[in-house]
Write an enzyme that holds these catalytic residues in place. Structure first.
Site, PDB file in Angstrom:
ATOM      1  N   LYS A  46       0.822   8.627   1.238  1.00  0.00           N
ATOM      2  CA  LYS A  46      -0.238   9.332   1.795  1.00  0.00           C
ATOM      3  C   LYS A  46      -1.292   8.235   2.835  1.00  0.00           C
ATOM      4  CE  LYS A  46      -4.658  11.529   1.824  1.00  0.00           C
ATOM      5  NZ  LYS A  46      -4.658  12.640   2.276  1.00  0.00           N
ATOM      6  N   ASN A  70      -6.309  22.696   3.227  1.00  0.00           N
ATOM      7  CA  ASN A  70      -6.666  21.313   2.434  1.00  0.00           C
ATOM      8  C   ASN A  70      -7.558  20.640   3.265  1.00  0.00           C
ATOM      9  OD1 ASN A  70      -5.843  18.376   2.974  1.00  0.00           O
ATOM     10  ND2 ASN A  70      -4.153  19.712   3.749  1.00  0.00           N
ATOM     11  N   ILE A  72      -8.792  17.443   2.204  1.00  0.00           N
ATOM     12  CA  ILE A  72      -8.924  16.302   1.423  1.00  0.00           C
ATOM     13  C   ILE A  72      -9.706  14.982   2.116  1.00  0.00           C
ATOM     14  CG2 ILE A  72      -7.543  14.492  -0.036  1.00  0.00           C
ATOM     15  CD1 ILE A  72      -7.137  17.604  -0.981  1.00  0.00           C
ATOM     16  N   GLY A  73      -9.163  15.108   3.426  1.00  0.00           N
ATOM     17  CA  GLY A  73     -10.031  14.032   4.268  1.00  0.00           C
ATOM     18  C   GLY A  73      -9.541  12.602   3.800  1.00  0.00           C
ATOM     19  N   CYS A 131      -6.174  12.157  13.516  1.00  0.00           N
ATOM     20  CA  CYS A 131      -7.561  11.875  12.855  1.00  0.00           C
ATOM     21  C   CYS A 131      -8.599  11.840  14.237  1.00  0.00           C
ATOM     22  CB  CYS A 131      -7.437  10.384  12.432  1.00  0.00           C
ATOM     23  SG  CYS A 131      -6.067   9.748  11.854  1.00  0.00           S
ATOM     24  N   GLY A 220       2.368  24.885   4.765  1.00  0.00           N
ATOM     25  CA  GLY A 220       3.201  25.951   4.027  1.00  0.00           C
ATOM     26  C   GLY A 220       4.140  26.882   4.732  1.00  0.00           C
ATOM     27  N   GLY A 247       6.879  21.259   7.767  1.00  0.00           N
ATOM     28  CA  GLY A 247       6.304  22.165   8.067  1.00  0.00           C
ATOM     29  C   GLY A 247       6.794  23.535   7.297  1.00  0.00           C
ATOM     30  N   GLY A 248       6.554  23.813   6.033  1.00  0.00           N
ATOM     31  CA  GLY A 248       6.839  24.960   5.349  1.00  0.00           C
ATOM     32  C   GLY A 248       8.150  24.946   4.896  1.00  0.00           C
ATOM     33  N   THR A 270       3.813  20.794   1.170  1.00  0.00           N
ATOM     34  CA  THR A 270       3.354  22.000   0.196  1.00  0.00           C
ATOM     35  C   THR A 270       4.167  22.566  -0.980  1.00  0.00           C
ATOM     36  OG1 THR A 270       1.921  22.442   1.948  1.00  0.00           O
ATOM     37  CG2 THR A 270       2.013  24.043   0.316  1.00  0.00           C
TER      38      THR A 270
HETATM   39  C1  FMN Z   1      -2.815  18.377   0.759  1.00  0.00           C
HETATM   40  C2  FMN Z   1      -2.413  17.726   1.892  1.00  0.00           C
HETATM   41  C3  FMN Z   1      -2.580  16.331   2.303  1.00  0.00           C
HETATM   42  C4  FMN Z   1      -2.122  15.925   3.280  1.00  0.00           C
HETATM   43  N1  FMN Z   1      -2.367  14.564   3.860  1.00  0.00           N
HETATM   44  C5  FMN Z   1      -1.888  14.189   4.918  1.00  0.00           C
HETATM   45  C6  FMN Z   1      -2.200  12.676   5.328  1.00  0.00           C
HETATM   46  O1  FMN Z   1      -2.632  11.878   4.640  1.00  0.00           O
HETATM   47  N2  FMN Z   1      -1.384  12.029   6.359  1.00  0.00           N
HETATM   48  C7  FMN Z   1      -0.605  12.867   7.028  1.00  0.00           C
HETATM   49  O2  FMN Z   1      -0.184  12.452   8.181  1.00  0.00           O
HETATM   50  N3  FMN Z   1      -0.397  14.117   6.807  1.00  0.00           N
HETATM   51  C8  FMN Z   1      -0.694  14.785   5.757  1.00  0.00           C
HETATM   52  N4  FMN Z   1      -0.623  16.054   5.414  1.00  0.00           N
HETATM   53  C9  FMN Z   1       0.092  16.937   6.222  1.00  0.00           C
HETATM   54  C10 FMN Z   1       1.574  16.798   5.566  1.00  0.00           C
HETATM   55  O3  FMN Z   1       2.203  15.687   5.729  1.00  0.00           O
HETATM   56  C11 FMN Z   1       2.539  17.827   6.579  1.00  0.00           C
HETATM   57  O4  FMN Z   1       2.646  17.323   7.741  1.00  0.00           O
HETATM   58  C12 FMN Z   1       2.192  19.251   6.413  1.00  0.00           C
HETATM   59  O5  FMN Z   1       1.510  19.673   5.144  1.00  0.00           O
HETATM   60  C13 FMN Z   1       3.255  20.319   7.064  1.00  0.00           C
HETATM   61  O6  FMN Z   1       4.354  19.951   5.923  1.00  0.00           O
HETATM   62  P1  FMN Z   1       4.360  21.276   4.509  1.00  0.00           P
HETATM   63  O7  FMN Z   1       4.220  22.676   5.245  1.00  0.00           O
HETATM   64  O8  FMN Z   1       5.629  21.183   3.910  1.00  0.00           O
HETATM   65  O9  FMN Z   1       3.346  20.985   3.688  1.00  0.00           O
HETATM   66  C14 FMN Z   1      -1.348  16.820   4.283  1.00  0.00           C
HETATM   67  C15 FMN Z   1      -0.783  17.740   3.675  1.00  0.00           C
HETATM   68  C16 FMN Z   1      -1.311  18.440   2.462  1.00  0.00           C
HETATM   69  C17 FMN Z   1      -1.094  19.747   2.275  1.00  0.00           C
END
Ligand code: FMN
Length: 321
Positions: A46, A70, A72-73, A131, A220, A247-248, A270
């Site tokens: 993270k 999300n 989360i921040g 950010c 997702g 990404g997904g 996701t």
């Molecule tokens: C709950 C959540 C928290 C995330 N936190 C971060 C983060 O702290 N830093 C970051 O670079 N990306 C963060 N992402 C983005 C993911 O690393 C990823 O780039 C994005 O979700 C696309 O992939 P996915 O569709 O497989 O989730 C977060 C995504 C989700 C869903």
């Protein structure tokens, strides 16, 4: 595994290309009851900031068609606790740690890079530039080639030379290739893409926004075609720059799609929330997808969709390719 899945994260060799996506598996500890974290290509942690952070108010997750939002921040323990507790745990398990960092100013990114330079066992650093830049009206670093480059240059300048730097790009831009180019020129060894897309959902019963933070990042399956397009465009422009695609991705076939577009590694995000062992399943499925096509090396298919007429392992005009 039937297929040689080794891949290269810049000059670092990984046994296979499947990583966790930042923010979706904490610092790996939560996954350990479901899988052996050392079996993955790596754990992308993270995004950690200089100081501990509580994150944004709840509710901060919402389901959407084929995806989720999300906000989360960047909740997290801060770099001191990360270095004392989380990184040693990952290393004790034999995992390869890709440390994601985030900051609100260029100096904060530089400080994080300096702190990581003093730590041993960091496989690579992923720089989350999605950010807000607190010194520039909250404009997201990744949305401006110059601001993105300033962060990467500062990180590269402070990090040990042998630790690869990956810049994590946002798809929320008109021209992702120009941001990618600026990051590479500033010293990025590779690129990660894509971060979430900015989205919003409104509850039609309460008639109010679903997320307390109003907007959130969309992730997702809904975003996979955008990831494929971004990876394709950037690989076409910079074929020698390694890409961590995400990404997904929720199956081995999805991972293969990103690899064919040009990703040398694939992060899973996701999908982990549905199936905590998704990364290991996807690794097995990817191996099967390649084996059933008669492909024995992952390296032969990275970016293959860009090369019409080239099929790995088949004889073309007298040459075995
Ligand atoms: C709950 C959540 C928290 C995330 N936190 C971060 C983060 O702290 N830093 C970051 O670079 N990306 C963060 N992402 C983005 C993911 O690393 C990823 O780039 C994005 O979700 C696309 O992939 P996915 O569709 O497989 O989730 C977060 C995504 C989700 C869903």
């Amino acid at each position: 595994m039937a297929v040689d899945l080794r891949t290269r994260l810049a000059h670092v060799e990984l046994p296979n290309p499947i990583l966790t996506a930042s923010g979706c598996a904490g610092s790996g500890r939560e996954l350990a009851q479901f899988l052996d974290v050392a079996k993955l290509g790596g754990i992308v942690t993270k995004s950690v900031m200089v100081a501990p952070r509580a994150g944004r108010p709840t509710p901060r997750m919402a389901e959407t068609p084929s995806g989720m939002l999300n906000s989360i921040g960047l909740q997290g323990p801060g770099i001191d606790a990360f270095l004392q507790r989380d990184l040693p745990w990952l290393l004790s398990r034999g995992a390869r740690a890709v440390v994601s960092i985030a900051g609100g100013t260029v100096d904060e990114f530089a400080e994080l890079a300096g702190r990581l330079s003093g730590a041993s066992g960091v496989t690579a650093v992923e720089v989350n530039i999605s950010c807000p830049n607190v010194e520039d009206r909250g404009q997201v670093f990744a949305c401006d080639p110059e601001a993105a480059a300033a962060v990467i240059e500062a990180v590269r300048g402070r990090l040990r030379y042998d630790v690869p730097v990956f810049a994590k790009l946002s798809p929320d831009v008109t021209d992702i290739v120009s941001v990618a180019g600026a990051c590479v020129a500033a010293g990025a060894d590779g690129l990660s893409m894509i971060n979430t897309l900015l989205g919003m959902a409104i509850d039609t019963q309460t008639m109010r926004p679903l997320l307390a933070g109003l907007t959130g990042g969309l992730s997702g399956p809904a975003i996979r075609p955008i990831a494929v397009r971004c990876i394709w465009q950037v690989h076409e422009a910079f074929p020698d720059v390694p890409i961590i695609g995400m990404g997904g991705v929720s199956t081995g076939a999805d991972a293969l799609e990103l690899i064919l577009a040009g990703a040398a590694m694939v992060s899973v995000g996701t999908a982990i929330f549905n199936d905590p062992s998704a990364c290991i399943r996807i690794l097995r499925e990817l191996d099967d997808e390649l084996a059933t096509r008669g492909i024995d090396r992952l390296a032969d298919v990275i970016g293959l969709a860009h090369e019409p007429g080239r099929m790995p392992g088949r004889r073309l005009s007298g040459n075995v390719i």
